[in-house]
Design a protein around this motif. Structure first.
Motif, short mmCIF file in Angstrom:
data_model
loop_
_atom_site.label_atom_id
_atom_site.label_comp_id
_atom_site.label_asym_id
_atom_site.label_seq_id
_atom_site.Cartn_x
_atom_site.Cartn_y
_atom_site.Cartn_z
N LYS A 201 0.89 -1.31 -0.07
CA LYS A 201 0.04 0.09 0.14
C LYS A 201 0.95 1.23 0.12
CE LYS A 201 -2.39 1.03 3.93
NZ LYS A 201 -2.20 2.51 4.26
N ASN A 202 1.88 1.39 0.84
CA ASN A 202 2.65 2.57 0.94
C ASN A 202 3.44 2.68 -0.40
OD1 ASN A 202 1.88 3.13 3.63
ND2 ASN A 202 3.39 1.89 4.60
N ARG A 203 4.21 1.44 -1.02
CA ARG A 203 5.01 1.69 -2.31
C ARG A 203 3.90 1.99 -3.37
NH1 ARG A 203 9.73 -0.76 -3.47
NH2 ARG A 203 10.12 -0.81 -1.46
N LEU A 204 2.73 1.86 -3.30
CA LEU A 204 1.67 2.30 -4.43
C LEU A 204 1.62 3.87 -4.40
CD1 LEU A 204 0.43 0.58 -6.52
CD2 LEU A 204 -1.85 0.71 -5.10
N LYS A 205 1.43 4.05 -3.03
CA LYS A 205 1.11 5.61 -2.57
C LYS A 205 2.35 6.37 -3.17
CE LYS A 205 0.17 8.62 1.03
NZ LYS A 205 -0.40 8.64 2.37
N ALA A 206 3.79 5.87 -2.69
CA ALA A 206 4.52 6.61 -3.12
C ALA A 206 4.94 6.85 -4.54
CB ALA A 206 6.03 6.07 -2.67
N SER A 207 4.36 5.87 -5.44
CA SER A 207 4.51 6.00 -6.85
C SER A 207 3.19 6.77 -7.66
CB SER A 207 4.42 4.42 -7.18
OG SER A 207 5.47 3.65 -6.78
N GLY A 208 2.51 7.19 -6.81
CA GLY A 208 1.47 8.25 -7.31
C GLY A 208 0.18 7.49 -7.50
N TYR A 209 -0.14 6.44 -7.04
CA TYR A 209 -1.38 5.84 -7.38
C TYR A 209 -2.38 6.02 -6.29
CZ TYR A 209 0.79 3.20 -11.27
OH TYR A 209 1.34 2.77 -12.27
N ILE A 210 -3.56 5.83 -6.60
CA ILE A 210 -4.72 5.85 -5.49
C ILE A 210 -5.28 4.28 -5.66
CG2 ILE A 210 -7.29 6.61 -5.18
CD1 ILE A 210 -6.51 9.21 -5.95
N GLY A 211 -5.14 3.90 -4.67
CA GLY A 211 -5.81 2.27 -4.44
C GLY A 211 -7.07 2.02 -3.76
N PHE A 212 -7.87 1.20 -4.75
CA PHE A 212 -9.17 0.87 -4.24
C PHE A 212 -9.40 -0.75 -3.75
CE2 PHE A 212 -9.01 4.13 -7.33
CZ PHE A 212 -10.14 4.72 -6.91
N ALA A 213 -9.70 -1.04 -2.59
CA ALA A 213 -9.94 -2.20 -2.18
C ALA A 213 -11.31 -2.90 -1.96
CB ALA A 213 -9.45 -2.15 -0.57
N GLN A 214 -11.65 -3.47 -1.28
CA GLN A 214 -13.17 -4.29 -1.34
C GLN A 214 -13.77 -4.22 0.05
OE1 GLN A 214 -13.30 -7.75 -3.53
NE2 GLN A 214 -11.87 -7.24 -5.10
N HIS A 215 -12.94 -3.59 1.21
CA HIS A 215 -13.91 -3.80 2.59
C HIS A 215 -14.84 -2.56 2.41
CE1 HIS A 215 -10.29 -1.17 2.48
NE2 HIS A 215 -10.97 -0.13 3.59
N SER A 216 -15.76 -2.51 3.39
CA SER A 216 -16.98 -1.83 3.39
C SER A 216 -16.73 -0.55 3.67
CB SER A 216 -18.17 -2.48 4.17
OG SER A 216 -18.13 -3.65 3.70
N GLY A 217 -17.53 0.49 3.34
CA GLY A 217 -17.66 1.92 3.89
C GLY A 217 -17.74 2.85 2.81
N ALA A 218 -18.07 4.41 3.33
CA ALA A 218 -18.17 5.18 2.30
C ALA A 218 -16.76 5.85 2.32
CB ALA A 218 -19.22 6.35 2.72
N ILE A 219 -16.49 6.85 1.48
CA ILE A 219 -15.48 7.55 1.41
C ILE A 219 -15.46 9.07 1.58
CG2 ILE A 219 -14.30 5.82 -0.14
CD1 ILE A 219 -14.43 7.94 -2.37
#
Length: 351
Positions: A201-219
C-alpha cells in the motif's frame, strides 16, 4: 429577549450547517464483477437485479464519475449529497453485453478495473474494440494489474524488496498498456481480491497511485486514498434493501487508527483495534463493531474507541465493521471498516 432568541437560532443553525457538511464530504463506491445468470453466484448479479439497482440510484442518488469524485474529495470541495460511483472489477465480457446497455440507458458513468494484458487474449474478457466503444459511451478504465492473481503471493526464495519491485513493475506495465490503448492514465489501482499489506500500500502511494480495496464503507476527504473501501453489490450483497443502507452510509471520521498490517499469519494473535472519532454528528457510545456478524466488545474513553478483535483462525478475507447512527441525517449510519487477510499454513491465498 428577542435578541437572545435570535442569537440562539443563529447558533443552532450554524451548528446544523456544520454537521450537514459531513454529508457533502462523502460518496459511496459500489463494486460489481459479473452481470449474468450463468457466472459464479458469489460475484454475480442478474441483469434484472442490476437494473433494479440502477433504477433505485436514478430515483434517490446522483451517480458521478469516479475521477470527479476522487478529485473533488482530494481538493476538499463539496459533493452533491448521496453521491455514488459505479465500478466493476476484472473486465468480463458480460459487462459489455448485459451491464453496459443498462448503464447507457440511464446515462450513468462508470469505471471498469481491467487486466490490460488479458484484454482480447482471453475468451471471457473484453476486447479492445469493446473497451473503446464503452469508453465513448460513459465508461472509464483503470488498472487491475497485469494478471488477476493474489498480489501478496511471493515467489519461492523471493525477498520482500524483490516482491515489491516485481509487483510495482506489473502494475506499471499494465498502466502503460492502458495509456497506449486509451490515451490516458488515471493511476487508479484496484487490488485483486481486495488484498494488500502495509508495504504494498505504501509503495503504491509513493508511486502516485490511488488504491481501491473491497472492505466496506463510504469515502470522504479524510479517507485513506491508498486503500479506499467499496461496497460489494453482488451475490449475497445484492439485496436491494440491505444495499439501500450502505448507499446512504457516511464515512466515519476517524484518526489515530491503531497501527496494524492487514496481512496476518495463521494462528497469530490479533491485537485490539482502536481509533478516535472526530465528529459531533454521532455519539461514540452508540458505535457498534462486528466481526463476521458477531458483535465485539468495545471500550470507550472520551472519543477513543477500542475494540477486542476475535482471534482469526481461518484463512481468507476478514473484516471488522463499526457503525453508528448520524444525529442530523435520519436513517443514515457512519461506517468504518478494517480488513484482515490470512494465508493458508502453506502460504497460499484463497480465491
Amino acid at each position: 429577549m428577542r435578541r437572545t432568541s435570535d442569537t440562539l437560532v443563529m447558533i443552532l443553525t450554524c451548528a446544523l450547517l456544520s454537521i450537514n457538511t459531513w454529508a457533502k464530504d462523502n460518496a459511496v463506491i459500489l463494486l460489481y464483477h459479473h452481470v449474468s445468470h450463468s457466472t459464479p453466484g458469489v460475484t454475480s448479479v442478474s441483469p434484472e437485479t442490476f437494473r433494479e439497482h440502477m433504477q433505485y440510484l436514478a430515483e434517490h442518488h446522483q451517480v458521478l464519475p469516479l475521477k470527479e469524485v476522487i478529485e473533488t474529495l482530494q481538493n476538499k470541495q463539496p459533493l452533491s449529497d448521496k453521491a455514488v460511483v459505479i465500478t466493476f472489477d476484472d473486465g468480463y465480457k458480460n459487462i459489455y453485453n448485459n451491464a453496459h446497455p443498462i448503464l447507457k440507458e440511464f446515462s450513468f458513468p462508470y469505471t471498469i478495473f481491467i487486466n490490460p494484458p488479458l484484454i482480447g487474449k482471453v475468451s471471457y474478457q473484453l476486447d479492445w474494440q469493446q473497451v473503446k466503444i464503452m469508453a465513448n459511451e460513459g465508461a472509464s478504465f483503470a488498472n487491475h494489474g497485469s494478471q488477476h492473481s493474489h498480489m501478496l503471493t511471493k515467489n519461492k526464495s523471493e525477498s520482500e524488496e524483490s516482491w515489491l519491485r516485481r509487483s510495482l513493475l506489473e502494475i506499471e506495465t499494465a498502466e502503460t498498456i492502458l495509456k497506449n490503448n486509451l490515451g490516458y492514465s488515471l493511476k487508479y489501482f484496484a487490488y485483486p481480491y481486495g488484498e494488500f499489506d502495509l508495504k504494498l500500500k505504501n509503495r503504491l502511494k509513493a508511486s502516485g497511485y490511488i488504491g481501491f480495496a473491497q472492505h466496506s464503507g463510504a469515502i470522504a476527504s479524510y479517507s485513506d486514498f491508498s486503500a479506499l473501501p467499496r461496497y460489494p453489490s453482488a451475490g449475497i450483497y445484492s439485496n436491494i434493501q440491505s444495499l439501500k443502507v450502505k448507499l446512504n452510509s457516511l464515512a466515519m471520521p476517524v484518526d489515530n487508527v491503531s497501527s496494524y498490517d492487514p496481512k496476518v499469519e495463521l494462528y497469530s494473535d490479533t491485537e485490539s483495534l482502536s481509533f478516535n472519532v472526530k465528529t459531533d454528528d454521532l455519539l461514540p457510545q452508540q458505535i457498534n463493531c462486528f466481526q463476521n456478524g458477531q458483535n465485539l466488545n468495545m471500550f470507550l474513553k472520551g472519543n477513543t474507541v477500542s475494540v477486542d478483535i476475535n482471534p482469526i483462525t481461518q484463512p481468507g478475507r476478514h473484516r471488522v465493521n463499526c457503525t453508528a447512527p448520524s444525529i442530523s441525517e435520519t436513517n443514515r449510519y457512519y461506517w468504518f471498516s478494517q480488513p484482515f487477510f490470512m494465508p493458508t499454513i502453506e502460504g497460499k491465498w484463497l480465491d
